[in-house]
Scaffold this active site. Structure first.
Site, mmCIF file in Angstrom:
data_model
loop_
_atom_site.group_PDB
_atom_site.id
_atom_site.type_symbol
_atom_site.label_atom_id
_atom_site.label_comp_id
_atom_site.label_asym_id
_atom_site.label_seq_id
_atom_site.Cartn_x
_atom_site.Cartn_y
_atom_site.Cartn_z
ATOM 1 N N LYS A 199 39.764 30.774 45.550
ATOM 2 C CA LYS A 199 39.116 32.014 45.115
ATOM 3 C C LYS A 199 37.617 31.755 45.021
ATOM 4 C CE LYS A 199 38.820 35.152 41.199
ATOM 5 N NZ LYS A 199 39.550 35.756 40.093
HETATM 6 C C1 5RP Z 1 36.795 33.822 36.649
HETATM 7 C C2 5RP Z 1 37.971 34.441 37.293
HETATM 8 C C3 5RP Z 1 38.290 35.829 36.950
HETATM 9 O O1 5RP Z 1 39.629 36.061 37.159
HETATM 10 C C4 5RP Z 1 37.476 36.676 37.819
HETATM 11 O O2 5RP Z 1 36.152 36.564 37.693
HETATM 12 C C5 5RP Z 1 38.074 37.907 38.406
HETATM 13 O O3 5RP Z 1 37.654 38.985 38.205
HETATM 14 P P1 5RP Z 1 36.378 39.842 38.526
HETATM 15 O O4 5RP Z 1 36.751 40.577 39.792
HETATM 16 O O5 5RP Z 1 36.280 40.719 37.324
HETATM 17 O O6 5RP Z 1 35.198 38.938 38.719
HETATM 18 O O7 5RP Z 1 38.626 33.851 38.070
HETATM 19 O O8 5RP Z 1 36.475 32.651 37.251
#
Ligand code: 5RP
Length: 294
Positions: free
Chosen positions: A205
């Site tokens: 991610k």
């Molecule tokens: C932080 C994360 C959170 O889940 C993330 O930031 C996801 O959400 P957003 O779209 O609100 O940024 O992984 O590291």
């Protein structure tokens, strides 16, 4: 090995050549075991190869975040429109029905809260492999802090989680956090996403950035993008569209869905971009239609 000076710059990403896939559609996971592939197939739709993950784990460092004050009211209505629910085990257990059909990505590490100036000093395990199995987790998420004081500790947690995950067929999602000393540049994301994949993440991610096409090409496993802070709906759809066009395999989005004036509209609009290739304008119409139905 202080070998970070004088290296040849990487430049040949073969952007015109698709990633080599051998018999399984989730990038870089063809050589995993059956159970791992089965869970990945619950996350990434076979028809599109992509995923819509709904992130609502923000409270693990922020407490009650805007839009997530009552997770039991906000998240369940969105479940039909997403593929994966991403949260902590405490919130999934307390606010999400065990009958839910969506896959679950459990955040398995803790970090310092926002009360600390620097949250990136390295946390620990919040949900061990036994608990992840008990939760029937389809994926385990580990926060990492590349270029920050917690780098080494978080990579250790990532690698240990990937070890346990490969024993039991549960994929590991490596999450790129951007420390306060780091800039959101192509150079940073190229390095961070690749380091996570090399250390065992089945999925990474990260964030969308200029040059994302090269970031996605150089990462041997799928990248899903976070949404980040709330944007106007059309801009969030544009970002998701560009990311998918440039090689992302989905989103793991939170605030741009649950802080929208129509969370169900945004969840459906994002799904159209991710799975059906809708343009931002077409998807924005979906959002408007759902919003107007209220
Ligand atoms: C932080 C994360 C959170 O889940 C993330 O930031 C996801 O959400 P957003 O779209 O609100 O940024 O992984 O590291």
């Amino acid at each position: 090995m202080a070998d970070n000076i004088g290296n040849k710059a990487a430049h040949d990403y073969h952007l015109d050549v698709p990633a080599v896939q051998e018999g399984f559609y989730v990038k870089g996971n063809a050589h995993c075991a059956w159970g791992m592939k089965n869970r990945l197939a619950r996350m990434f739709r076979p028809q599109s190869g992509n995923t819509v993950m709904l992130a609502f784990d923000h409270g693990y460092i922020m407490g009650p975040t805007a839009g997530l004050e009552r997770i039991d009211l906000v998240i369940p209505p969105l479940v039909p429109y997403v593929d994966v629910l991403m949260g902590t085990r405490g919130v999934i257990r307390s606010c999400i029905s065990p009958t839910v059909p969506a896959a679950k990505c459990v955040r398995v590490t803790y970090d310092s809260t926002v009360l600390y100036d620097d949250m990136s000093n390295g946390g620990g395990i919040a949900c061990d492999i036994d608990s992840a199995i008990e939760m029937n987790a389809d994926c385990m998420a580990v926060q990492t802090f590349i270029g920050a004081p917690g780098e080494s500790r978080s990579l250790e947690l990532l690698a240990r989680t990937a070890d346990a995950g490969s024993r039991y067929g549960i994929p590991t999602l490596g999450v790129v956090a951007v420390g306060k000393e780091m800039a959101r540049t192509e150079k940073f994301f190229l390095l961070a996403t690749r380091v996570l994949a090399e250390n065992g993440a089945n999925v990474v991610k990260s964030y969308y950035c200029e040059g994302f096409e090269r970031v996605a090409a150089a990462c041997p496993v799928p990248i899903v993008i976070a949404g980040g802070k709330k944007l106007p709906e059309l801009e969030a759809l544009e970002m998701a569209y560009r990311a998918i066009q440039e090689g992302a395999h989905g989103v793991d989005m939170g605030r741009n869905i649950f802080q929208s004036d129509s969370p169900a509209g945004m969840a459906q609009a994002i799904g159209k971009v991710v799975h059906e290739g809708y343009t931002p304008a077409q998807a924005h119409e979906v959002y408007q239609e759902v919003k107007n139905q209220r």
